[in-house]
Design a protein around this motif. Structure first.
Motif, mmCIF file in Angstrom:
data_model
loop_
_atom_site.group_PDB
_atom_site.id
_atom_site.type_symbol
_atom_site.label_atom_id
_atom_site.label_comp_id
_atom_site.label_asym_id
_atom_site.label_seq_id
_atom_site.Cartn_x
_atom_site.Cartn_y
_atom_site.Cartn_z
ATOM 1 N N GLU A 323 0.826 -1.211 0.000
ATOM 2 C CA GLU A 323 0.000 0.000 0.000
ATOM 3 C C GLU A 323 0.856 1.256 0.000
ATOM 4 O OE1 GLU A 323 -3.925 1.792 2.298
ATOM 5 O OE2 GLU A 323 -3.328 -0.296 2.551
ATOM 6 N N LEU A 324 1.989 1.202 0.677
ATOM 7 C CA LEU A 324 2.907 2.347 0.663
ATOM 8 C C LEU A 324 3.463 2.598 -0.731
ATOM 9 C CD1 LEU A 324 5.033 1.953 3.924
ATOM 10 C CD2 LEU A 324 3.631 3.936 3.299
ATOM 11 N N LEU A 325 3.784 1.515 -1.432
ATOM 12 C CA LEU A 325 4.419 1.647 -2.737
ATOM 13 C C LEU A 325 3.465 2.142 -3.803
ATOM 14 C CD1 LEU A 325 6.611 -1.603 -2.793
ATOM 15 C CD2 LEU A 325 7.395 0.742 -2.455
ATOM 16 N N LEU A 326 2.249 1.577 -3.832
ATOM 17 C CA LEU A 326 1.354 1.863 -4.955
ATOM 18 C C LEU A 326 -0.027 2.375 -4.572
ATOM 19 C CD1 LEU A 326 2.128 -1.042 -7.433
ATOM 20 C CD2 LEU A 326 2.897 1.310 -7.531
ATOM 21 N N GLY A 327 -0.365 2.363 -3.300
ATOM 22 C CA GLY A 327 -1.655 2.896 -2.908
ATOM 23 C C GLY A 327 -2.708 1.827 -2.654
ATOM 24 N N PRO A 328 -3.894 2.236 -2.216
ATOM 25 C CA PRO A 328 -4.922 1.278 -1.799
ATOM 26 C C PRO A 328 -5.467 0.393 -2.914
ATOM 27 C CG PRO A 328 -5.769 3.548 -1.801
ATOM 28 C CD PRO A 328 -4.305 3.638 -1.984
ATOM 29 N N ASP A 329 -5.372 0.825 -4.172
ATOM 30 C CA ASP A 329 -5.883 -0.002 -5.276
ATOM 31 C C ASP A 329 -5.145 -1.336 -5.371
ATOM 32 O OD1 ASP A 329 -7.729 1.868 -5.917
ATOM 33 O OD2 ASP A 329 -6.670 2.671 -7.666
ATOM 34 N N TRP A 330 -3.918 -1.389 -4.869
ATOM 35 C CA TRP A 330 -3.088 -2.588 -4.972
ATOM 36 C C TRP A 330 -3.048 -3.374 -3.657
ATOM 37 C CZ3 TRP A 330 -0.312 -3.678 -9.570
ATOM 38 C CH2 TRP A 330 -0.392 -2.675 -10.549
ATOM 39 N N ARG A 331 -3.893 -3.005 -2.697
ATOM 40 C CA ARG A 331 -3.801 -3.546 -1.342
ATOM 41 C C ARG A 331 -3.841 -5.077 -1.303
ATOM 42 N NH1 ARG A 331 -8.144 -0.993 2.296
ATOM 43 N NH2 ARG A 331 -6.784 0.804 1.946
ATOM 44 N N GLU A 332 -4.663 -5.687 -2.158
ATOM 45 C CA GLU A 332 -4.827 -7.145 -2.110
ATOM 46 C C GLU A 332 -3.526 -7.878 -2.419
ATOM 47 O OE1 GLU A 332 -7.913 -10.603 -3.772
ATOM 48 O OE2 GLU A 332 -8.055 -8.532 -4.498
ATOM 49 N N ALA A 333 -2.610 -7.222 -3.143
ATOM 50 C CA ALA A 333 -1.316 -7.850 -3.416
ATOM 51 C C ALA A 333 -0.567 -8.152 -2.126
ATOM 52 C CB ALA A 333 -0.472 -6.954 -4.319
ATOM 53 N N GLY A 334 -0.833 -7.372 -1.076
ATOM 54 C CA GLY A 334 -0.207 -7.636 0.214
ATOM 55 C C GLY A 334 -0.684 -8.922 0.853
ATOM 56 N N GLN A 335 -1.885 -9.384 0.512
ATOM 57 C CA GLN A 335 -2.385 -10.664 1.002
ATOM 58 C C GLN A 335 -1.839 -11.822 0.179
ATOM 59 O OE1 GLN A 335 -6.692 -10.396 1.068
ATOM 60 N NE2 GLN A 335 -6.618 -8.272 1.756
ATOM 61 N N ILE A 336 -1.508 -11.555 -1.070
ATOM 62 C CA ILE A 336 -0.950 -12.575 -1.966
ATOM 63 C C ILE A 336 0.500 -12.876 -1.610
ATOM 64 C CG2 ILE A 336 -0.330 -13.045 -4.384
ATOM 65 C CD1 ILE A 336 -2.665 -11.141 -5.154
ATOM 66 N N LEU A 337 1.235 -11.836 -1.266
ATOM 67 C CA LEU A 337 2.690 -11.922 -1.127
ATOM 68 C C LEU A 337 3.181 -12.933 -0.092
ATOM 69 C CD1 LEU A 337 5.205 -10.787 -2.397
ATOM 70 C CD2 LEU A 337 5.070 -8.828 -0.855
#
Length: 491
Positions: A323-337
């Motif tokens: 979320e820090l890198l790209l913003g809230p639109d990409w938040r779900e990637a943090g659950q994938i990682l």
């Protein structure tokens, strides 16, 4: 575990110094390249958005397969052979170019089919426009192999960084001017073109004749087997992207591809440099008839320490980091990682196994193990992708864990390495990663959500690095002594 120094007795410590120097250059290049590439990647991804990034990833899944089939495949025998026979270089070049032409023609056909399957017409022109990178990589295959054979990793490091910087400049410029998904195509074409040109200049080699039929026959053996291995490996890596593109949507693909790219950056920085140099050094040791199994075990411990610690740390900061890198639109990637971190920690081991078996020319059992993983992955990921990118990432982790024993057996049985020896090698990396995770995990529970995310990420990285050093130097003197053998080679 045998000390690395004993492995080099017949040739002094010259090969050890070569390994250390080459890894140093490769590591320096990886850090500079990946920092630059990560910044470029983040800027372009933010400028073009999740969906455009996902569409390009859908197209590039097939492009990367084509590139992978001509990169470090047919030319691997040049690195491994005791002696390069007259005509082998020209024959390898001819076969690579012929193969690349076939692949590009296949990509043109696939581009139209993929657009229909994905229901995204823009996939066709994107894939066709990017396909010349396959020709460029194939053309540079022989000079690249010659540089690796010479352990010219300083030269390779400079060439890689220049390609990334110029490619990134083109990609960002296009993104700023509204080219959207095409920005990544421009970036890729520029980077590969620069890399290929500089490789030819550095190696000082160009084909001087058309190979005879007998010379073409020299290409048989290791090269085709590596080609098969690379193909199956790319199927493993690109299965999630293709399945999500078919069963989900471009957004799901974009989120997964972004998380996978972060995991790949860590792999490149901490492990891939070891893998590439190790293959060259083990091949050289084999040419000099030195022992190699002990070196493999020591290198596995080094790769496991690097990979396990790095991925455990990345998993613990994944959510706020994305979320820090790209913003809230990409938040779900943090659950994938976090799931991908587990899978890539396993890949830290299997990448060293692959490098070792290629260097000693015994890839066939490993190929069968890799094929089994690919088939298992097709089933698991086809089922999971219907439930989105997080479920798909979990399936990727399960696939890697289930296939690890198969890959271990393929690597260790031919070399007489017991399971106990291998597990002993993994003891220190597992304890180190677990200890660091406990400390950083406690900090996460106490502070995440109570302090700014940027402060949490920065503090977690510092605490993680400090805890690793503390655990290593205070509680693991044996592991520290073995690690020092890679940096304290006697003349």
């Amino acid at each position: 575990m045998a000390a690395v120094g004993n492995l080099f007795a017949s040739n002094g410590m010259s090969m050890k110094r070569e390994f250390t120097t080459s890894v140093a250059w490769s590591t320096a290049a990886s850090w500079v390249e990946q920092i630059a590439a990560a910044l470029i990647f983040l800027v372009i991804a933010k400028l073009i958005g999740v969906e455009s990034f996902g569409i390009v990833s859908m197209a590039f899944a097939f492009l990367f397969l084509g590139e992978f089939l001509v990169r470090d495949t047919i030319a691997e025998a040049i690195v491994e052979r005791h002696k390069i026979e007259p005509g082998r270089l020209e024959a390898t070049f001819a076969v690579l170019m012929a193969l690349s032409v076939v692949i590009v023609l296949a990509l043109v056909v696939i581009a139209h089919i993929a657009a229909i399957v994905y229901k995204e017409p823009i996939v066709t022109p994107l894939l066709i426009a990017a396909s010349p990178t396959v020709l460029m990589i194939a053309a540079a295959g022989v000079p690249l192999a010659l540089l690796r054979r010479r352990l010219a990793y300083k030269t390779l490091a400079i060439r890689t960084v220049v390609g990334v910087m110029l490619g990134g400049s083109v990609g960002i410029g296009m993104a700023l001017n509204g080219f959207g998904a095409w920005s990544l195509v421009g970036q890729r074409l520029t980077e590969i073109a620069v890399n290929s040109l500089l490789t030819f200049i550095a190696a000082g080699w160009v084909p001087r004749k058309w190979p005879s039929r007998s010379e073409l026959a020299l290409v048989r053996g290791l090269g085709p087997r590596v080609l098969q291995l690379r193909f199956v490996t790319l199927v493993i890596f690109q299965t999630p992207t293709v399945m999500l593109g078919y069963f989900a949507d471009p957004r799901a693909v974009g989120l997964f591809a972004f998380a996978a790219r972060l995991a790949e950056i860590v792999l490149t920085v901490f492990v891939k440099n070891l893998q590439g140099v190790a293959q060259s050094v083990v091949a050289e040791l084999r040419r000099k008839r030195d022992a190699t199994a002990g070196f493999y075990l020591d290198l596995t411990e080094l790769a496991a320490i690097s990979g396990f610690v790095a991925y455990a740390g990345l998993a613990l900061i994944s959510y706020p980091l994305v979320e820090l890198l790209l913003g809230p639109d990409w938040r779900e990637a943090g659950q994938i990682l976090p799931f991908l971190c587990l899978a890539y920690a396993v890949i830290s081991l299997t990448s060293i196994q692959e490098a070792y078996l290629l260097a000693v020319d015994r890839p066939k059992p490993f190929l069968w193990a890799t094929l089994a993983e690919a088939v298992l992955g097709l089933i698991l990921i086809a089922l999971a992708s219907r439930y989105g990118p997080v479920a798909t990432a979990a399936a990727v982790a399960v696939r890697a864990l289930v296939a690890l024993p198969l890959r271990m057996r393929a690597t260790h049985v031919p070399e007489g390495i017991s399971a106990l020896q291998f597990l002993r090698v993994l003891k220190a990396p597992l304890v180190l990663a677990a200890g660091m995770s406990l400390i950083v995990g406690t900090w996460r529970l106490a502070m995440l959500g109570h302090i700014p995310d940027a402060l949490y990420v920065a503090s977690a990285i510092l605490i993680g690095a400090g805890s690793v050093g503390l655990i290593l130097f205070c509680f693991m003197p044996g592991a520290v002594a073995r690690l020092r053998t890679f940096t304290h080679a006697s003349p």
